[in-house]
Design a protein around this motif. Structure first.
Motif, PDB file in Angstrom:
ATOM      1  N   GLY A   1       0.806  -1.226   0.000  1.00 54.25           N
ATOM      2  CA  GLY A   1       0.000   0.000   0.000  1.00 54.25           C
ATOM      3  C   GLY A   1       0.836   1.272   0.000  1.00 54.25           C
ATOM      4  N   SER A   2       0.258   2.353  -0.581  1.00 57.38           N
ATOM      5  CA  SER A   2       0.966   3.634  -0.541  1.00 57.38           C
ATOM      6  C   SER A   2       0.250   4.583   0.426  1.00 57.38           C
ATOM      7  N   ASP A   3      -0.493   3.992   1.373  1.00 55.62           N
ATOM      8  CA  ASP A   3      -1.223   4.797   2.357  1.00 55.62           C
ATOM      9  C   ASP A   3      -0.515   4.750   3.708  1.00 55.62           C
ATOM     10  N   LYS A   4      -1.212   5.231   4.711  1.00 57.99           N
ATOM     11  CA  LYS A   4      -0.641   5.274   6.063  1.00 57.99           C
ATOM     12  C   LYS A   4      -0.201   3.877   6.541  1.00 57.99           C
ATOM     13  N   MET A   5      -1.066   2.853   6.322  1.00 58.60           N
ATOM     14  CA  MET A   5      -0.743   1.532   6.855  1.00 58.60           C
ATOM     15  C   MET A   5       0.430   0.896   6.110  1.00 58.60           C
ATOM     16  N   GLY A   6       0.513   1.136   4.796  1.00 61.84           N
ATOM     17  CA  GLY A   6       1.692   0.654   4.055  1.00 61.84           C
ATOM     18  C   GLY A   6       2.959   1.245   4.668  1.00 61.84           C
ATOM     19  N   PHE A   7       2.899   2.534   4.970  1.00 55.66           N
ATOM     20  CA  PHE A   7       4.014   3.222   5.623  1.00 55.66           C
ATOM     21  C   PHE A   7       4.361   2.542   6.948  1.00 55.66           C
ATOM     22  N   VAL A   8       3.323   2.284   7.756  1.00 57.78           N
ATOM     23  CA  VAL A   8       3.545   1.689   9.088  1.00 57.78           C
ATOM     24  C   VAL A   8       4.178   0.304   8.958  1.00 57.78           C
ATOM     25  N   HIS A   9       3.626  -0.515   8.081  1.00 49.24           N
ATOM     26  CA  HIS A   9       4.123  -1.889   7.948  1.00 49.24           C
ATOM     27  C   HIS A   9       5.580  -1.906   7.499  1.00 49.24           C
ATOM     28  N   ARG A  10       5.927  -1.043   6.579  1.00 52.26           N
ATOM     29  CA  ARG A  10       7.305  -1.061   6.046  1.00 52.26           C
ATOM     30  C   ARG A  10       8.284  -0.324   6.955  1.00 52.26           C
ATOM     31  N   SER A  11       7.858   0.837   7.412  1.00 52.22           N
ATOM     32  CA  SER A  11       8.791   1.734   8.072  1.00 52.22           C
ATOM     33  C   SER A  11       9.478   1.104   9.282  1.00 52.22           C
ATOM     34  N   TRP A  12       8.700   0.438  10.152  1.00 50.90           N
ATOM     35  CA  TRP A  12       9.307  -0.123  11.363  1.00 50.90           C
ATOM     36  C   TRP A  12      10.245  -1.284  11.036  1.00 50.90           C
ATOM     37  N   LEU A  13       9.874  -2.052  10.013  1.00 50.14           N
ATOM     38  CA  LEU A  13      10.774  -3.159   9.633  1.00 50.14           C
ATOM     39  C   LEU A  13      12.095  -2.638   9.086  1.00 50.14           C
ATOM     40  N   ARG A  14      12.049  -1.457   8.495  1.00 50.77           N
ATOM     41  CA  ARG A  14      13.279  -0.888   7.928  1.00 50.77           C
ATOM     42  C   ARG A  14      14.335  -0.625   8.998  1.00 50.77           C
ATOM     43  N   ASN A  15      13.914  -0.599  10.272  1.00 49.20           N
ATOM     44  CA  ASN A  15      14.914  -0.337  11.324  1.00 49.20           C
ATOM     45  C   ASN A  15      15.912  -1.489  11.444  1.00 49.20           C
ATOM     46  N   GLN A  16      15.612  -2.610  10.767  1.00 52.58           N
ATOM     47  CA  GLN A  16      16.573  -3.722  10.757  1.00 52.58           C
ATOM     48  C   GLN A  16      17.468  -3.676   9.519  1.00 52.58           C
ATOM     49  N   GLY A  17      17.276  -2.650   8.710  1.00 53.96           N
ATOM     50  CA  GLY A  17      18.211  -2.408   7.620  1.00 53.96           C
ATOM     51  C   GLY A  17      17.897  -3.123   6.320  1.00 53.96           C
ATOM     52  N   TYR A  18      16.625  -3.312   5.994  1.00 48.29           N
ATOM     53  CA  TYR A  18      16.295  -3.988   4.730  1.00 48.29           C
ATOM     54  C   TYR A  18      16.230  -2.979   3.580  1.00 48.29           C
ATOM     55  N   PRO A  19      16.869  -3.292   2.442  1.00 49.75           N
ATOM     56  CA  PRO A  19      16.790  -2.404   1.281  1.00 49.75           C
ATOM     57  C   PRO A  19      15.342  -2.305   0.764  1.00 49.75           C
ATOM     58  N   ASP A  20      15.042  -1.251   0.048  1.00 45.95           N
ATOM     59  CA  ASP A  20      13.667  -0.990  -0.391  1.00 45.95           C
ATOM     60  C   ASP A  20      13.086  -2.114  -1.249  1.00 45.95           C
ATOM     61  N   ASP A  21      13.947  -2.751  -2.076  1.00 45.95           N
ATOM     62  CA  ASP A  21      13.395  -3.777  -2.977  1.00 45.95           C
ATOM     63  C   ASP A  21      12.850  -4.986  -2.202  1.00 45.95           C
ATOM     64  N   TYR A  22      13.243  -5.148  -0.939  1.00 50.32           N
ATOM     65  CA  TYR A  22      12.708  -6.248  -0.139  1.00 50.32           C
ATOM     66  C   TYR A  22      11.185  -6.135   0.026  1.00 50.32           C
TER      67      TYR A  22
END
Ligand code: FES
Length: 573
Positions: free
Chosen positions: A15-36
């Motif tokens: 998703g490109s909405d708020k929840m898509g942001f929430v789901h991805r953003s916190w996981l990114r704190n473990q250092g996953y590149p965007d293509d993941y």
């Protein structure tokens, strides 16, 4: 085969909405590149690692290897823990918690953005529990069994995990076995990572999942420390990503034919009686009709091909060097559903077609088996109206037809208190009756059915006696032991009515377990029978007591039988 189905994980990450942001953003704190987050299959690595589960102590490293394979194949690996069950440490018995782990696994899979799952298993219950949970979600799933320990060596012979335990009392009572001997044996028995090195329950479960088609071929027998185990762990990681793309779900592999294959194979390898309750529970989750009688009908006339403890003399490491399960599958070809599909996309026949046996004293040919009949016999009679089981290959042949006087123990505590009393009225012709060790009774149906013989009979040189109970037996154990009696004594089964001095008839040939007491007398005893007080007032154990089913149904909770699929009704808001 590729399918165009949208990835389940896209519901979270697409998703490109708020929840898509929430789901991805916190996981990114473990250092996953965007293509993941852009169209990669997300693979959950379900880890039963725990320092409290010695047999699974190496699975933390294995998870990294599996994750490497997932990433190589273009997947996004995310490891998650579930409760682990260490057979030798947990009280009162790991079986009490098998269904709890299945709930943990099921809900962890469904609630998260997973497209496929790898189950890392080892010690006995860690395999069926996680598989039961995975079946109730039914995503593409592959199992990586952790593998057995290397052979134990003690003095001049092999020492098999578990099987040696059952000799300790006899050795100590017969004299000449000192505390130093015990310490040395203790150290020699467990000399590497891995689970029990006999064809105990852990090896039986690993064999079962390979026979069901849920592992890469050849993996189950490889010792935990062998580099080839790591190779197959990595390749399993690669393969699960392809399975997601092919939508190769558990239900496509776990057909009735796969279950029938597992029963036949279990007989041929001399596997544990514990397979029965686990396979029944797994079938119940995936929706395949399987009955206790199927184990006798399909398995009891199958020859024993594998010469491993406790039914034979070798250990899993020897079995691996001899060629492992592929040889057994090839030998059994005419008795199996060869077309049954496996996780690598090939049939079980294709996977074993080129297998070669390198040691015929470890794996015998079908034409000249180690024993002509193995498997599990299902007994019925007034003492087991819904069934009981015995493993003839682990029993004493002359005791398979026996009539003897009952010596009754009302509970494990009662047994421990009185079994070695000098004045206990018992001889080798008696039948030891143990009550209160069924699914509700203990609670948790512990592995106590093969109770030790009384000290005074051991000193006389008695090696085996008929023992009957509503409990289970360790897969490493042996003896003329009738198990899983249903209905169990805690719910008022006939077992609860047996009294000292009653005559009991065991007739394995005719599949009969009979209490020689008139129906009128039994009715009188039943009228006076009082149900035991519930053993827990709250918590998981209370839930278990309220819902656990009897052994012939797999001892699952009635509320867990079946499958709720992978849909989640509500989003995170
Ligand atoms: Fe873990 Fe036997 S104690 S496999």
């Amino acid at each position: 085969m590729k399918n165009d189905k949208k990835l389940r994980s896209e519901e979270w990450f697409g998703g490109s909405d708020k929840m898509g942001f929430v789901h991805r953003s916190w996981l990114r704190n473990q250092g996953y590149p965007d293509d993941y987050f852009r169209g990669r299959p997300v693979i959950g690595v379900c880890n039963t690692w725990s320092e409290l589960t010695p047999c699974n102590g190496h699975l933390r490293d294995f998870a990294e290897i599996v994750k490497r394979g997932i990433a190589e194949a273009g997947g996004f690996p995310l490891e998650f823990p579930v409760m682990s069950l260490g057979e030798t440490i947990m009280r009162p018995t790991t079986m009490l918690f098998r269904n709890l782990v299945s709930m943990d696994t099921e809900e962890s899979i469904r609630a998260n953005p997973l497209d496929g799952v790898v189950l890392l298993t080892g010690c006995d219950k860690t395999t069926p529990s996680t598989l039961m949970g995975a079946c109730s979600v039914d995503l593409p799933t592959i199992i990586v069994p952790g593998g057995p320990m290397l052979n134990g060596r003690y003095k001049d012979g092999a020492i098999g995990s578990g099987s040696f335990n059952w000799m300790i009392k006899e050795k100590q009572k017969s004299g000449g076995f000192t505390d130093e001997d015990l310490l040395e044996a203790e150290i020699c028995a467990a000399r590497s990572s891995g689970h029990c090195n006999t064809m105990g329950t852990a090896s039986t479960m690993a064999t079962m999942v390979e026979a069901l088609g849920l592992t890469l071929p050849g993996i189950s027998a490889i010792p935990a420390v062998d580099a080839r185990k790591k190779v197959l762990a990595q390749v399993s990681g690669r393969r699960i990503v392809e399975m997601v793309r092919e939508d190769l779900k558990l239900s496509k592999i776990l057909t009735r034919a796969a279950f029938e294959n597992a029963i036949v194979v279990n007989a041929a390898v001399g596997g544990s009686t514990n397979l029965i309750v686990h396979l029944l529970a797994i079938a119940g989750r995936i929706g395949v009709e399987l009955k206790l009688e199927d184990f006798d009908r399909l398995g009891s006339r199958i020859p024993l091909l594998v010469n491993l403890m406790p039914s034979g003399k070798y250990l899993m490491e020897d079995y691996f060097y001899a060629g492992g399960l592929a040889v057994v599958l090839k030998e059994l070809a005419e008795l199996l559903h060869g077309d049954a599909l496996t996780v690598n996309g090939k049939s079980i026949r294709e996977n074993s077609a080129t297998a070669e046996c390198y040691n015929h004293d470890v794996i015998f040919p079908l034409a000249k088996p180690l024993k002509t009949e193995a498997g599990i016999a299902v007994l019925k009679g007034n003492l087991a109206e819904n069934g009981a089981v015995i493993k003839p290959s682990a029993a004493t042949p002359r005791l398979m037809k026996h009539r003897g006087r009952a010596v009754v123990f009302e509970s494990m505590e009662d047994y421990h208190e009185r079994i070695d009393n000098a004045d206990l009225d018992i001889d080798e012709t008696c039948v030891i009756v143990l009550k209160g060790v069924g699914p509700k009774g203990y609670p948790g149906m512990p592995e106590v059915g093969n109770v030790d013989l009384p000290e005074k009979l051991i000193l006389k040189g008695v090696k085996d006696m008929v023992r009957i109970s509503d409990g289970r037996m360790s897969g490493t154990a042996y003896g003329t032991v009738v198990l899983h009696i249903s209905p169990e004594s805690a719910v008022g089964g006939t077992l609860s009515l047996v009294q000292n001095g009653d005559l009991i008839e065991l007739d394995v040939e005719n599949r009969r377990l009979h209490l020689d007491v008139s129906p009128e007398e039994l009715a009188k005893r039943k009228a006076n029978w009082k149900a035991p007080e519930p053993l827990a007032a709250r918590g998981y154990v209370r839930l278990y007591l309220d819902h656990v089913e009897q052994a012939e149904k797999g001892a699952d909770l009635d509320i867990l039988v079946g499958n709720s699929g992978s849909e989640v009704a509500r989003d995170l808001h």
